[in-house]
Design an enzyme around this catalytic site. Structure first.
Site, PDB file in Angstrom:
ATOM      1  N   MET A  25      33.709  44.752  37.259  1.00 42.42           N
ATOM      2  CA  MET A  25      33.593  43.832  36.112  1.00 42.42           C
ATOM      3  C   MET A  25      34.063  44.547  34.843  1.00 42.42           C
ATOM      4  SD  MET A  25      32.526  40.930  37.228  1.00 42.42           S
ATOM      5  CE  MET A  25      32.406  40.152  35.621  1.00 42.42           C
TER       6      MET A  25
ATOM      7  N   GLY B 123      37.905  39.241  30.388  1.00 44.96           N
ATOM      8  CA  GLY B 123      38.738  39.671  29.267  1.00 44.96           C
ATOM      9  C   GLY B 123      40.169  40.001  29.647  1.00 44.96           C
TER      10      GLY B 123
ATOM     11  N   ASP C 280      37.688  41.529  36.483  1.00 49.91           N
ATOM     12  CA  ASP C 280      37.267  40.195  36.051  1.00 49.91           C
ATOM     13  C   ASP C 280      36.599  40.321  34.689  1.00 49.91           C
ATOM     14  OD1 ASP C 280      36.295  37.607  35.855  1.00 49.91           O
ATOM     15  OD2 ASP C 280      34.845  37.811  37.491  1.00 49.91           O
TER      16      ASP C 280
ATOM     17  N   MET D 201      27.064  35.398  41.219  1.00 51.12           N
ATOM     18  CA  MET D 201      26.233  36.061  40.211  1.00 51.12           C
ATOM     19  C   MET D 201      24.851  35.445  40.292  1.00 51.12           C
ATOM     20  SD  MET D 201      29.112  36.116  37.242  1.00 51.12           S
ATOM     21  CE  MET D 201      30.037  34.840  38.063  1.00 51.12           C
TER      22      MET D 201
ATOM     23  N   ASP E 119      33.121  30.969  40.042  1.00 51.49           N
ATOM     24  CA  ASP E 119      31.964  31.713  39.523  1.00 51.49           C
ATOM     25  C   ASP E 119      30.670  30.939  39.744  1.00 51.49           C
ATOM     26  OD1 ASP E 119      33.053  34.132  38.284  1.00 51.49           O
ATOM     27  OD2 ASP E 119      34.129  32.727  36.994  1.00 51.49           O
TER      28      ASP E 119
ATOM     29  N   HIS F 263      32.519  34.292  43.548  1.00 55.88           N
ATOM     30  CA  HIS F 263      31.843  35.398  42.863  1.00 55.88           C
ATOM     31  C   HIS F 263      30.393  34.989  42.625  1.00 55.88           C
ATOM     32  CE1 HIS F 263      31.746  37.966  38.888  1.00 55.88           C
ATOM     33  NE2 HIS F 263      30.913  38.419  39.811  1.00 55.88           N
TER      34      HIS F 263
ATOM     35  N   GLY G 180      35.609  34.230  28.184  1.00 59.29           N
ATOM     36  CA  GLY G 180      36.048  34.457  26.808  1.00 59.29           C
ATOM     37  C   GLY G 180      35.485  35.698  26.132  1.00 59.29           C
TER      38      GLY G 180
ATOM     39  N   SER H 243      40.170  31.827  37.127  1.00 59.39           N
ATOM     40  CA  SER H 243      38.742  31.521  37.236  1.00 59.39           C
ATOM     41  C   SER H 243      38.486  30.125  36.695  1.00 59.39           C
ATOM     42  CB  SER H 243      37.929  32.535  36.431  1.00 59.39           C
ATOM     43  OG  SER H 243      36.636  32.011  36.212  1.00 59.39           O
TER      44      SER H 243
ATOM     45  N   HIS I 261      39.380  31.668  41.824  1.00 58.78           N
ATOM     46  CA  HIS I 261      38.109  32.378  41.617  1.00 58.78           C
ATOM     47  C   HIS I 261      37.038  31.378  41.176  1.00 58.78           C
ATOM     48  CE1 HIS I 261      35.845  36.086  40.519  1.00 58.78           C
ATOM     49  NE2 HIS I 261      35.405  35.391  39.488  1.00 58.78           N
TER      50      HIS I 261
ATOM     51  N   MET J 139      26.714  31.006  39.027  1.00 59.43           N
ATOM     52  CA  MET J 139      25.710  31.647  38.154  1.00 59.43           C
ATOM     53  C   MET J 139      24.384  30.903  38.261  1.00 59.43           C
ATOM     54  SD  MET J 139      27.975  32.238  34.751  1.00 59.43           S
ATOM     55  CE  MET J 139      29.623  32.928  34.814  1.00 59.43           C
TER      56      MET J 139
HETATM   57  C1  DX5 Z   1      32.380  36.153  33.860  1.00 60.74           C
HETATM   58  C2  DX5 Z   1      33.054  35.581  35.067  1.00 60.74           C
HETATM   59  C3  DX5 Z   1      34.521  35.506  34.948  1.00 60.74           C
HETATM   60  C4  DX5 Z   1      35.012  34.650  33.821  1.00 60.74           C
HETATM   61  C5  DX5 Z   1      36.111  35.424  33.168  1.00 60.74           C
HETATM   62  O1  DX5 Z   1      31.076  36.469  34.127  1.00 60.74           O
HETATM   63  O2  DX5 Z   1      32.749  36.307  36.219  1.00 60.74           O
HETATM   64  O3  DX5 Z   1      35.153  35.147  36.168  1.00 60.74           O
HETATM   65  O4  DX5 Z   1      35.498  33.397  34.196  1.00 60.74           O
HETATM   66  O5  DX5 Z   1      36.500  34.753  32.025  1.00 60.74           O
HETATM   67  P1  DX5 Z   1      37.568  35.343  31.012  1.00 60.74           P
HETATM   68  O6  DX5 Z   1      38.829  35.575  31.805  1.00 60.74           O
HETATM   69  O7  DX5 Z   1      37.695  34.263  30.001  1.00 60.74           O
HETATM   70  O8  DX5 Z   1      37.000  36.612  30.455  1.00 60.74           O
HETATM   71 ZN    ZN Z   2      33.972  35.973  38.034  1.00 62.79          ZN
END
Ligand code: DX5
Ligand code: ZN
Length: 218
Positions: free
Chosen positions: A144, A180, A178, A67, A36, A65, A152, A10, A34, A38
């Site tokens: 998720m 952690g 996706d 969001m 993201d 992705h 993180g 990501s 990936h 937002m």
């Molecule tokens: C969180 C994102 C993830 C994020 C994951 O809302 O959708 O794709 O980058 O980050 P880590 O792998 O650090 O949890």
């Molecule tokens: Zn994501």
């Protein structure tokens, strides 16, 4: 047979000032990238939109992705941006959140009409029954394992039974996780039935990114 394990770094955890350099570093060892998106409404964070995606240079399939609220209003813009970044779009995914789509089936058909693979994401608290009637329409389901919005965060292991239930219902489905994901949680997720692992901070925060990616191929 459960589909192959695929790794999707990501770029949320990459350096936004040098996204293409960071993509180039991880690409040789990755299966998809990936991305993201937002909007500061559906999730409490903002990243970027189609103009930035269009400027990415990505040899691997892109997995977007979304969001964002009202994702159906932006599907075409993202599809065009993905074509620019990857040269084609047929092997790339657009993922919408179930929680943002009143007409989920319609959104999925729109994505397919745009020539892309269609996926749906479920927040940790969203139950599987909300997508079950149209399960066969998805090319991938993203479960998720954190509340979306930030990299993180800690893996929420109460999602594991949900992964297992979905795998039992759909043995051939691409199930993505996706949030952690690291070498330890990857094992738990794969054992439960996930086959596409997204990881941001674990990969981009590592000194040796190749080694970090390989450690996820459990
Ligand atoms: C969180 C994102 C993830 C994020 C994951 O809302 O959708 O794709 O980058 O980050 P880590 O792998 O650090 O949890
Ligand atoms: Zn994501």
């Amino acid at each position: 047979m459960i589909p192959k394990i695929l790794i999707a770094p990501s770029i949320l955890s990459a350096d936004f000032g040098r996204l293409n350099e960071d993509i180039k570093t991880v690409e040789p060892y990755s299966d998809m990238i990936h991305v993201d998106i937002m909007d500061g409404h559906f999730v409490p964070n903002i990243t970027f939109g189609p103009p930035v995606v269009a400027k990415l240079k990505c040899g691997r399939p892109i997995d977007v992705h979304l969001m964002i609220e009202n994702p159906q209003d932006y599907l075409e813009d993202f599809a065009k941006a993905v074509s620019k970044a990857h040269g084609k779009r047929g092997d790339c995914y657009l993922t919408v959140h179930q929680e943002t789509c009143t007409h989920l089936h319609r959104a999925v058909q729109q994505i397919k009409k745009l020539g892309m693979k269609a996926a749906v994401a479920l927040n940790p608290a969203t139950p599987l029954y909300t997508i079950e009637p149209i399960l066969k329409d998805f090319d991938m389901v993203l479960l998720m394992t954190v509340n979306p919005g930030f990299g993180g965060q800690e893996f929420i292991d109460s999602v594991l039974p949900k992964i297992q239930t979905l795998r039992n219902k759909a043995p051939k489905l691409n199930i993505q996780v996706d949030g952690g994901i690291n070498d330890k949680t990857a094992k738990l997720a794969v054992r439960a039935g996930a086959n596409i692992l997204v990881a941001g901070s674990y990969i981009f925060g590592a000194k040796d990114q190749k080694k970090a990616i390989e450690s996820l191929r459990v």
